[in-house]
Design a protein around this motif. Sequence first.
Motif, PDB file in Angstrom:
ATOM      1  N   ILE A 182       0.815  -1.221   0.000  1.00  0.00           N
ATOM      2  CA  ILE A 182       0.000   0.000   0.000  1.00  0.00           C
ATOM      3  C   ILE A 182       0.854   1.279   0.000  1.00  0.00           C
ATOM      4  CG2 ILE A 182      -0.389   0.128   2.507  1.00  0.00           C
ATOM      5  CD1 ILE A 182      -3.395   0.601   1.697  1.00  0.00           C
ATOM      6  N   PHE A 183       2.062   1.189   0.596  1.00  0.00           N
ATOM      7  CA  PHE A 183       2.926   2.376   0.649  1.00  0.00           C
ATOM      8  C   PHE A 183       3.442   2.780  -0.736  1.00  0.00           C
ATOM      9  CE2 PHE A 183       3.156   1.123   5.103  1.00  0.00           C
ATOM     10  CZ  PHE A 183       3.070   2.353   5.728  1.00  0.00           C
ATOM     11  N   PHE A 184       3.357   1.893  -1.711  1.00  0.00           N
ATOM     12  CA  PHE A 184       3.813   2.245  -3.063  1.00  0.00           C
ATOM     13  C   PHE A 184       2.673   2.818  -3.908  1.00  0.00           C
ATOM     14  CE2 PHE A 184       6.853  -1.220  -1.965  1.00  0.00           C
ATOM     15  CZ  PHE A 184       8.025  -0.483  -2.077  1.00  0.00           C
ATOM     16  N   LYS A 185       1.445   2.740  -3.383  1.00  0.00           N
ATOM     17  CA  LYS A 185       0.281   3.195  -4.159  1.00  0.00           C
ATOM     18  C   LYS A 185       0.102   4.698  -3.979  1.00  0.00           C
ATOM     19  CE  LYS A 185      -1.423  -0.930  -5.325  1.00  0.00           C
ATOM     20  NZ  LYS A 185      -1.462  -2.074  -4.498  1.00  0.00           N
ATOM     21  N   GLU A 186      -0.230   5.412  -5.053  1.00  0.00           N
ATOM     22  CA  GLU A 186      -0.229   6.874  -4.933  1.00  0.00           C
ATOM     23  C   GLU A 186      -1.282   7.403  -3.954  1.00  0.00           C
ATOM     24  OE1 GLU A 186      -0.189   8.101  -9.040  1.00  0.00           O
ATOM     25  OE2 GLU A 186      -2.361   7.924  -9.202  1.00  0.00           O
ATOM     26  N   ARG A 187      -2.392   6.689  -3.791  1.00  0.00           N
ATOM     27  CA  ARG A 187      -3.381   7.154  -2.804  1.00  0.00           C
ATOM     28  C   ARG A 187      -3.145   6.532  -1.427  1.00  0.00           C
ATOM     29  NH1 ARG A 187      -6.424   7.319  -7.372  1.00  0.00           N
ATOM     30  NH2 ARG A 187      -7.133   9.410  -7.852  1.00  0.00           N
ATOM     31  N   GLY A 188      -2.268   5.587  -1.354  1.00  0.00           N
ATOM     32  CA  GLY A 188      -1.890   4.973  -0.081  1.00  0.00           C
ATOM     33  C   GLY A 188      -3.086   4.600   0.773  1.00  0.00           C
ATOM     34  N   PHE A 189      -3.124   5.157   1.997  1.00  0.00           N
ATOM     35  CA  PHE A 189      -4.200   4.848   2.943  1.00  0.00           C
ATOM     36  C   PHE A 189      -5.373   5.817   2.794  1.00  0.00           C
ATOM     37  CE2 PHE A 189      -0.437   2.971   4.605  1.00  0.00           C
ATOM     38  CZ  PHE A 189      -0.844   1.824   5.270  1.00  0.00           C
ATOM     39  N   ASN A 190      -5.266   6.744   1.829  1.00  0.00           N
ATOM     40  CA  ASN A 190      -6.272   7.793   1.712  1.00  0.00           C
ATOM     41  C   ASN A 190      -6.913   7.716   0.324  1.00  0.00           C
ATOM     42  OD1 ASN A 190      -7.707  10.145   1.681  1.00  0.00           O
ATOM     43  ND2 ASN A 190      -6.045  11.430   2.468  1.00  0.00           N
ATOM     44  N   SER A 191      -7.933   6.857   0.203  1.00  0.00           N
ATOM     45  CA  SER A 191      -8.478   6.555  -1.124  1.00  0.00           C
ATOM     46  C   SER A 191      -9.152   7.771  -1.762  1.00  0.00           C
ATOM     47  CB  SER A 191      -9.458   5.386  -1.028  1.00  0.00           C
ATOM     48  OG  SER A 191     -10.472   5.726  -0.114  1.00  0.00           O
ATOM     49  N   LEU A 192      -9.455   8.794  -0.955  1.00  0.00           N
ATOM     50  CA  LEU A 192     -10.155   9.961  -1.510  1.00  0.00           C
ATOM     51  C   LEU A 192      -9.200  11.070  -1.946  1.00  0.00           C
ATOM     52  CD1 LEU A 192     -13.091  10.175   1.056  1.00  0.00           C
ATOM     53  CD2 LEU A 192     -13.105   9.180  -1.239  1.00  0.00           C
ATOM     54  N   LYS A 193      -7.944  10.900  -1.633  1.00  0.00           N
ATOM     55  CA  LYS A 193      -6.959  11.958  -1.919  1.00  0.00           C
ATOM     56  C   LYS A 193      -6.825  12.177  -3.424  1.00  0.00           C
ATOM     57  CE  LYS A 193      -3.218  14.341  -0.360  1.00  0.00           C
ATOM     58  NZ  LYS A 193      -3.225  15.319   0.706  1.00  0.00           N
ATOM     59  N   LYS A 194      -6.830  13.450  -3.831  1.00  0.00           N
ATOM     60  CA  LYS A 194      -6.635  13.772  -5.261  1.00  0.00           C
ATOM     61  C   LYS A 194      -5.134  13.821  -5.532  1.00  0.00           C
ATOM     62  CE  LYS A 194     -10.564  15.890  -7.275  1.00  0.00           C
ATOM     63  NZ  LYS A 194     -11.546  16.631  -6.507  1.00  0.00           N
ATOM     64  N   ILE A 195      -4.685  13.018  -6.469  1.00  0.00           N
ATOM     65  CA  ILE A 195      -3.251  12.952  -6.769  1.00  0.00           C
ATOM     66  C   ILE A 195      -3.044  13.345  -8.230  1.00  0.00           C
ATOM     67  CG2 ILE A 195      -1.223  11.413  -6.871  1.00  0.00           C
ATOM     68  CD1 ILE A 195      -2.150  11.554  -4.030  1.00  0.00           C
ATOM     69  N   PRO A 196      -2.152  14.301  -8.502  1.00  0.00           N
ATOM     70  CA  PRO A 196      -1.911  14.675  -9.906  1.00  0.00           C
ATOM     71  C   PRO A 196      -1.290  13.520 -10.692  1.00  0.00           C
ATOM     72  CG  PRO A 196      -0.460  15.898  -8.407  1.00  0.00           C
ATOM     73  CD  PRO A 196      -1.341  15.063  -7.553  1.00  0.00           C
ATOM     74  N   PRO A 197      -1.449  13.513 -12.019  1.00  0.00           N
ATOM     75  CA  PRO A 197      -0.883  12.406 -12.805  1.00  0.00           C
ATOM     76  C   PRO A 197       0.638  12.342 -12.690  1.00  0.00           C
ATOM     77  CG  PRO A 197      -1.880  14.084 -14.229  1.00  0.00           C
ATOM     78  CD  PRO A 197      -2.149  14.499 -12.829  1.00  0.00           C
ATOM     79  N   ALA A 198       1.177  11.152 -12.888  1.00  0.00           N
ATOM     80  CA  ALA A 198       2.635  10.961 -12.737  1.00  0.00           C
ATOM     81  C   ALA A 198       3.345  11.362 -14.029  1.00  0.00           C
ATOM     82  CB  ALA A 198       2.927   9.513 -12.373  1.00  0.00           C
ATOM     83  N   ALA A 199       3.315  12.671 -14.328  1.00  0.00           N
ATOM     84  CA  ALA A 199       3.895  13.150 -15.594  1.00  0.00           C
ATOM     85  C   ALA A 199       5.303  13.675 -15.377  1.00  0.00           C
ATOM     86  CB  ALA A 199       3.019  14.259 -16.152  1.00  0.00           C
ATOM     87  N   ASN A 200       6.125  13.501 -16.403  1.00  0.00           N
ATOM     88  CA  ASN A 200       7.509  13.983 -16.339  1.00  0.00           C
ATOM     89  C   ASN A 200       7.514  15.469 -16.709  1.00  0.00           C
ATOM     90  OD1 ASN A 200      10.221  13.864 -16.013  1.00  0.00           O
ATOM     91  ND2 ASN A 200      10.643  12.782 -17.931  1.00  0.00           N
ATOM     92  N   SER A 201       6.936  16.292 -15.842  1.00  0.00           N
ATOM     93  CA  SER A 201       6.682  17.701 -16.162  1.00  0.00           C
ATOM     94  C   SER A 201       7.949  18.548 -16.018  1.00  0.00           C
ATOM     95  CB  SER A 201       5.628  18.233 -15.194  1.00  0.00           C
ATOM     96  OG  SER A 201       6.194  18.246 -13.898  1.00  0.00           O
ATOM     97  N   SER A 202       7.865  19.791 -16.509  1.00  0.00           N
ATOM     98  CA  SER A 202       9.024  20.682 -16.374  1.00  0.00           C
ATOM     99  C   SER A 202       9.252  21.031 -14.898  1.00  0.00           C
ATOM    100  CB  SER A 202       8.835  21.941 -17.214  1.00  0.00           C
ATOM    101  OG  SER A 202       7.619  22.539 -16.855  1.00  0.00           O
ATOM    102  N   LYS A 203       8.167  21.071 -14.123  1.00  0.00           N
ATOM    103  CA  LYS A 203       8.321  21.363 -12.684  1.00  0.00           C
ATOM    104  C   LYS A 203       9.107  20.245 -11.996  1.00  0.00           C
ATOM    105  CE  LYS A 203       4.387  24.334 -11.804  1.00  0.00           C
ATOM    106  NZ  LYS A 203       3.022  24.419 -11.330  1.00  0.00           N
ATOM    107  N   LEU A 204       8.772  19.013 -12.359  1.00  0.00           N
ATOM    108  CA  LEU A 204       9.490  17.870 -11.768  1.00  0.00           C
ATOM    109  C   LEU A 204      10.971  17.950 -12.149  1.00  0.00           C
ATOM    110  CD1 LEU A 204       9.364  15.014 -10.328  1.00  0.00           C
ATOM    111  CD2 LEU A 204       9.246  14.067 -12.633  1.00  0.00           C
TER     112      LEU A 204
END
Length: 425
Positions: free
Chosen positions: A297-319
């Motif tokens: 579960i620790f590797f999942k982007e929402r982890g223990f918080n299934s309602l959390k809004k997570i941005p897409p895993a994009a290789n953005s200029s900010k990253l």
Amino acid sequence: MSKSILVWFRNDLRLHDNEMLVDAIAKSDTILPVFIFDPRNFEETNLHALKTGWNRTQILLENVDSLRNSFKAKGGNILIHLGYPEQILPELVEKYQISEVYHHREVASEETKVSSAVEDQLWKLKVNLKHFIGHTLYNKEDLPFPIKDIPDVFNQFKKKTERDAILKPCFETPQVIKFLNIEDWGELPSINTLFSNKLLANEFSAKAQLSPFIGGELQALNYLDNLLEQCHELGKISPDYFSNLSVWLSLGSLSPRMVYWKLKGIEALNKSLFQKILLGLLWRDYYRFMFKKHGNIFFKERGFNSLKKIPPAANSSKLKSWKLGNTGQAEVDLIMQTLNTTGYITFPARALAASYLVQKLNQNWTLGAAYFEEMLLDYCPASNWGNWAQVAGVGNDAKTSAQFEFEKLLKGFENKKFHIASSRI
Ligand SMILES: Cc1cc2nc3c(=O)[nH]c(=O)nc-3n(C[C@H](O)[C@H](O)[C@H](O)COP(=O)(O)OP(=O)(O)OC[C@H]3O[C@@H](n4cnc5c(N)ncnc54)[C@H](O)[C@@H]3O)c2cc1C
């Protein structure tokens, strides 16, 4: 017929306090120590980062080389291979008529997947893969609760563990070892052989000497002894003190129990040093046990918080600018540049850089965790992904998550907190 046990080393690169090794020596006529460089550990992940960067590759090579030298000093060696453990280990078992294979159990999914694949292949040969526990300060069977009931709140885990858990003594370092007779023990690979991208490999080879620490069991034990010798001079330890022991703990060239018992010896001389490092070791155990309890579960982007809004895993200029240390936020940039050149930053520096990526740049936290995985020379899955999940607010302990608020961290942050010695130690 004489009995040979194959001892498969992974993140346990030491002779001291090594139950697996002690048991193998006691239960066999000869042992065959093996280390396998798995090519999957040097590939790019789908999170736009390498699984292992130059700094950890360098320290891994130093650790394996040091282990090889320790075995040589005892009249033997360690067999080194490059390839997939689930293919190589069964081949070795057949070739050398091995009776049993020993290894230390891991907690993160990629590592356990490899050991399951090994176990399946060995099973076809009717050979057992025996699992040992050797990464934590406390063994799971010595905790005052079964894994499923371990408190998710760190402070509760700490309180009950310190009060009721049993801490084992260290296993003795083996003095005499009988090795299987092998003609060719294999070469230690170079950085160039490990990375298929040759441009990258050349760049990594050139950088290798920049890492501030040198890997290896002897280095680790000397470093620890020096640290303890200074316990008088260090005086009362502030929360800003960092031992840097994670460098050796992560690859197992230093056992957490050895750290504990040596520290215990100076507790009366410097109680605050003892308490500071013990607190860190408890955090380390906590994350490993949380991985054991909750799995992937620790590797999942929402982890223990299934309602959390997570941005897409994009290789953005900010990253990209965060990775390069080019965001315009002075402290974060300096931290990331230090990470890029040395592979090592302290806890407050990690917390500040991570919270900036998540809270200010609004990026997907798993990309940051993957970059730390590539860059940190003390990377270990449970400590990295566990801490990142808390920073991102998707962890299992809300109180810990609340401490990772960027503005609050920035206020308490002073540049000196991430400076470390520049010479190789
Ligand atoms: C985003 C983020 C990512 C991290 N990734 C890693 C990682 O990949 N590997 C890693 O070992 N640590 C990781 N940590 C935890 C921590 O930053 C390092 O363990 C610490 O910086 C090591 O410094 P030290 O040896 O001086 O620690 P000390 O304070 O001297 O503590 C002694 C030991 O306890 C352990 N420890 C201390 N604090 C923590 C903690 N919060 N979590 C887990 N273990 C701890 C370490 O093994 C450390 O060597 C991460 C923290 C954050 C915020």
